[in-house]
Design an enzyme around this catalytic site. Sequence first.
Site, PDB file in Angstrom:
ATOM      1  N   GLY A  20     -11.341   4.294   0.412  1.00 10.76           N
ATOM      2  CA  GLY A  20     -12.186   4.941   1.239  1.00 10.76           C
ATOM      3  C   GLY A  20     -13.696   4.236   1.722  1.00 10.76           C
ATOM      4  N   GLY A  27      -0.363   6.034   2.874  1.00  9.82           N
ATOM      5  CA  GLY A  27      -1.142   7.050   3.271  1.00  9.82           C
ATOM      6  C   GLY A  27      -2.232   6.774   4.416  1.00  9.82           C
ATOM      7  N   ASP A  49      -7.795  -7.472   0.623  1.00 10.02           N
ATOM      8  CA  ASP A  49      -6.866  -7.479   1.695  1.00 10.02           C
ATOM      9  C   ASP A  49      -7.642  -7.250   3.150  1.00 10.02           C
ATOM     10  OD1 ASP A  49      -6.390  -4.366   1.664  1.00 10.02           O
ATOM     11  OD2 ASP A  49      -5.394  -5.266   3.518  1.00 10.02           O
ATOM     12  N   ASP A  84       0.704  -1.201   0.095  1.00 13.46           N
ATOM     13  CA  ASP A  84      -0.053  -0.049   0.124  1.00 13.46           C
ATOM     14  C   ASP A  84       0.972   1.019   0.009  1.00 13.46           C
ATOM     15  OD1 ASP A  84      -0.852  -0.039   3.545  1.00 13.46           O
ATOM     16  OD2 ASP A  84       1.202   0.260   2.487  1.00 13.46           O
ATOM     17  N   SER A  85       0.238   2.349   0.052  1.00 10.25           N
ATOM     18  CA  SER A  85       1.148   3.526  -0.132  1.00 10.25           C
ATOM     19  C   SER A  85       1.578   4.304   1.108  1.00 10.25           C
ATOM     20  CB  SER A  85       0.169   4.810  -0.692  1.00 10.25           C
ATOM     21  OG  SER A  85      -0.775   5.153   0.081  1.00 10.25           O
ATOM     22  N   ASP A  89      -2.782   8.469  -1.622  1.00 12.10           N
ATOM     23  CA  ASP A  89      -4.333   9.091  -1.733  1.00 12.10           C
ATOM     24  C   ASP A  89      -4.540   9.548  -0.293  1.00 12.10           C
ATOM     25  OD1 ASP A  89      -4.124   6.574  -0.483  1.00 12.10           O
ATOM     26  OD2 ASP A  89      -6.415   6.214  -1.009  1.00 12.10           O
TER      27      ASP A  89
END
Length: 386
Positions: free
Chosen positions: A230, A105, A280, A102-103, A156
């Site tokens: 989100g 964020g 996930d 994942d990023s 994001d």
Amino acid sequence: PAVPPPAPEGTKHFSFKLLKTDGRARRGEISTPHGTVQTPAFMPVGTQATVKAMFMGHVEATGAEVVLGNTYHLMLRPTAERVARLGGLHKFMNWNKTILTDSGGFQVMSLAQLRKLDEDGVRFQSHIDGQRYHLTPERSVEIQGLLGSDIQMQLDECIKLPAERAEVSRAMELSLRWAVRSREQFERMDGPAKGQALYGIVQGGDVPDLRIRSAEELGKLPFEGYSVGGLAVGEPQHVMLEMLDITLPAMPTHKPRYLMGVGTPDDLLESVRRGIDQFDCVMPTRAGRHGLAYTRFGKVNLKNARHADDPRPLDEASTCEATNHYSRAYLHHLVRAGEGLGAMLLTWNNIHYYQDLMRGMREAIEAGTFDDFYARTKEDWARGDI
Ligand SMILES: CNc1nc2cc(C(N)=O)ccc2[nH]1
């Protein structure tokens, strides 16, 4: 300076094939430099370069073909540069199949301290030692490249629900601008040539027109796949599912769709039915460490005294080698005694069950019998554990 690890010998491509549909449910195959992933797929979470309480050989034995690594944790410790110097995340954690990262964020917003988010990125202090960091779309992609991740995420902004439309819109528009910057960084690092993938992340909260705008704008960029972000952020399941009904039709058909952070077995069944390909969730691993087993007949809490004298295994029909050699009584004893083996066996059982459920859905889509599988599975869960 640390450089990203070399891609493995042989294939250096990413591809997704949509093999069959049954209603809106999809059966596909993702190809990465570290092998193929049959979809719909569940990705065990390996936050700190380990799927907690499991050996990677046992993760593979469950049928899992891809695991998730968390950029936030790994950038703080042991750092992406050290992992790169040691040959990359696959080598570091002894997993030679596909890795998705994942990023960072989402976890900055849920774990880090003193966070300040602006157009450029997010500044925060480590929850470990207070050290300051500045995570930008470019740095997040650089970190994921250093880890050698096969499937990477754009940076994001994911906001909690419920939220005002203005706030949802602000975060969604920022995420769109960050999508472009993430893609530019990914291409500067030759991600496509290495066979790696970068996914755009659809935001827009629970606001239909914002969800559609986000999906359509991201679809104009050449992402190898798309995440639905989100969600699973405090909204009821029906709101999440309604957002899938709105968002999925606006997303590219021939690219993978990944629903982030989801979910319970029922979430997986309902979301595959609506057209999700990848998932996930920490649920199966975290539940296993807390004495909770997922089975074909619903959840079983091994802390409960009703199991103390029960000689039966969790599920007579389970092929999970971790649980069909042990009685419920033994699992209950381990959990009550706080023995590490309890967490290991239940985690293995839970990941195995999640993989069995995904395999069942894949086979049902192939056979065109998804509706029947859906109904029978709901009945089995409703029957409960006896
Ligand atoms: C556990 N729920 C959850 N929702 C998520 C949303 C995102 C996202 N980037 O929107 C990432 C991880 C997530 N985990």
